[in-house]
Design a protein around this motif. Sequence first.
Motif, PDB file in Angstrom:
ATOM      1  N   GLN A   1       0.870  -1.374  -0.028  1.00 46.06           N
ATOM      2  CA  GLN A   1      -0.242   0.298   0.137  1.00 46.06           C
ATOM      3  C   GLN A   1       0.899   1.276   0.070  1.00 46.06           C
ATOM      4  O   GLN A   1       0.380   2.292  -0.509  1.00 46.06           O
ATOM      5  N   ASN A   2       2.176   1.098   0.575  1.00 49.38           N
ATOM      6  CA  ASN A   2       3.180   2.621   0.267  1.00 49.38           C
ATOM      7  C   ASN A   2       3.238   2.417  -0.759  1.00 49.38           C
ATOM      8  O   ASN A   2       3.401   3.914  -1.362  1.00 49.38           O
TER       9      ASN A   2
ATOM     10  N   ALA B   1       2.888 -12.836 -11.274  1.00 54.31           N
ATOM     11  CA  ALA B   1       1.644 -12.513 -10.508  1.00 54.31           C
ATOM     12  C   ALA B   1       1.017 -11.038 -11.409  1.00 54.31           C
ATOM     13  O   ALA B   1      -0.109 -11.510 -11.540  1.00 54.31           O
ATOM     14  N   PHE B   2       2.498 -10.489 -11.960  1.00 51.85           N
ATOM     15  CA  PHE B   2       1.653  -8.828 -12.791  1.00 51.85           C
ATOM     16  C   PHE B   2       1.535 -10.025 -13.650  1.00 51.85           C
ATOM     17  O   PHE B   2       0.099  -9.396 -14.361  1.00 51.85           O
TER      18      PHE B   2
ATOM     19  N   TYR C   1      -3.180  -2.724  -8.055  1.00 51.48           N
ATOM     20  CA  TYR C   1      -2.618  -3.615  -6.718  1.00 51.48           C
ATOM     21  C   TYR C   1      -1.025  -4.598  -7.435  1.00 51.48           C
ATOM     22  O   TYR C   1       0.410  -4.467  -6.811  1.00 51.48           O
ATOM     23  N   ALA C   2      -1.180  -4.561  -8.157  1.00 48.91           N
ATOM     24  CA  ALA C   2       0.004  -6.111  -9.335  1.00 48.91           C
ATOM     25  C   ALA C   2       0.935  -4.750  -9.668  1.00 48.91           C
ATOM     26  O   ALA C   2       2.015  -5.650  -9.439  1.00 48.91           O
ATOM     27  N   VAL C   3       0.984  -3.567  -9.876  1.00 48.60           N
ATOM     28  CA  VAL C   3       1.649  -2.940 -10.267  1.00 48.60           C
ATOM     29  C   VAL C   3       2.537  -2.369  -8.688  1.00 48.60           C
ATOM     30  O   VAL C   3       3.679  -2.672  -8.245  1.00 48.60           O
ATOM     31  N   ALA C   4       1.978  -2.661  -7.883  1.00 47.83           N
ATOM     32  CA  ALA C   4       2.418  -2.252  -6.901  1.00 47.83           C
ATOM     33  C   ALA C   4       3.311  -2.948  -5.979  1.00 47.83           C
ATOM     34  O   ALA C   4       4.536  -3.082  -5.416  1.00 47.83           O
ATOM     35  N   CYS C   5       3.185  -3.763  -6.178  1.00 49.00           N
ATOM     36  CA  CYS C   5       3.382  -5.295  -5.981  1.00 49.00           C
ATOM     37  C   CYS C   5       5.104  -4.909  -6.518  1.00 49.00           C
ATOM     38  O   CYS C   5       5.677  -6.497  -5.654  1.00 49.00           O
ATOM     39  N   LEU C   6       4.425  -5.509  -7.751  1.00 47.12           N
ATOM     40  CA  LEU C   6       5.819  -5.640  -8.486  1.00 47.12           C
ATOM     41  C   LEU C   6       7.023  -4.879  -8.386  1.00 47.12           C
ATOM     42  O   LEU C   6       8.268  -4.912  -8.208  1.00 47.12           O
TER      43      LEU C   6
ATOM     44  N   ILE D   1      13.043  -4.364  -2.841  1.00 49.46           N
ATOM     45  CA  ILE D   1      13.369  -4.692  -1.802  1.00 49.46           C
ATOM     46  C   ILE D   1      14.839  -5.209  -2.436  1.00 49.46           C
ATOM     47  O   ILE D   1      16.240  -5.506  -2.145  1.00 49.46           O
ATOM     48  N   ARG D   2      14.419  -5.846  -4.084  1.00 53.02           N
ATOM     49  CA  ARG D   2      15.759  -6.601  -4.224  1.00 53.02           C
ATOM     50  C   ARG D   2      16.999  -5.191  -4.548  1.00 53.02           C
ATOM     51  O   ARG D   2      17.532  -5.415  -4.903  1.00 53.02           O
ATOM     52  N   HIS D   3      16.468  -4.193  -5.254  1.00 57.70           N
ATOM     53  CA  HIS D   3      17.260  -3.707  -5.653  1.00 57.70           C
ATOM     54  C   HIS D   3      17.751  -3.070  -4.583  1.00 57.70           C
ATOM     55  O   HIS D   3      19.118  -2.739  -4.793  1.00 57.70           O
ATOM     56  N   LEU D   4      17.696  -2.760  -3.687  1.00 61.43           N
ATOM     57  CA  LEU D   4      18.200  -1.896  -2.158  1.00 61.43           C
ATOM     58  C   LEU D   4      19.279  -3.303  -1.430  1.00 61.43           C
ATOM     59  O   LEU D   4      19.910  -3.102  -1.535  1.00 61.43           O
TER      60      LEU D   4
END
Length: 181
Positions: free
Chosen positions: A20-21, A82-83, A144-149, A155-158
């Motif tokens: 949601q962020n 999922a996207f 929501y799908a775009v937000a989850c992607l 996370i991966r990039h960080l």
Amino acid sequence: MDDTSAAEDWEQVQALFPAQNSITSKSWTFGFSGRLPRTRIDRLMQTQAAAKLALMLDQRSNMRIKALRTFAAVNLEQATAAFRISIIANVSVPILLLTVINLLFPGSLGRIFLSTFEVSQQFLMIQLGVMFLTLSWLLAVLIYAVACLNQARDIRHLIDLTAAERGIYFGLEDIDEMQSD
């Protein structure tokens, strides 16, 4: 240094990045991605979640960071799948069905829609309301799908950037041998 398991660490990482962020991000309101400017990495690293993740990763060994990077890679692959399924199910399939119906019965969709004018305005309003709710639902699912992607990608990039700062190069474990003096 690593008092928890990689799976427990992963649960903590995921808790830092709720989807949601990403949905409430200001870039959605302007109609373009906040990832467009050249300062995209700086913006990514300056988020509160990134700061908390950096603190957590500072307390983990290089091996644990590699393990978490694997979790992040699998998570990103799952989010991408999922996207894609969401796009196919919510965009491609409905468009395909409407196209096939229109090909099999030329002009039938238009006639059905126009015939509601003749039945009653109340029926037309109900039909428009159902169409609006359906389109709103599909749009919400896609957002929501775009937000989850985006969350999975962040996370991966960080984790990759934190690892790079520590000299961990994924796919380049022999980086010292590759550099010339």
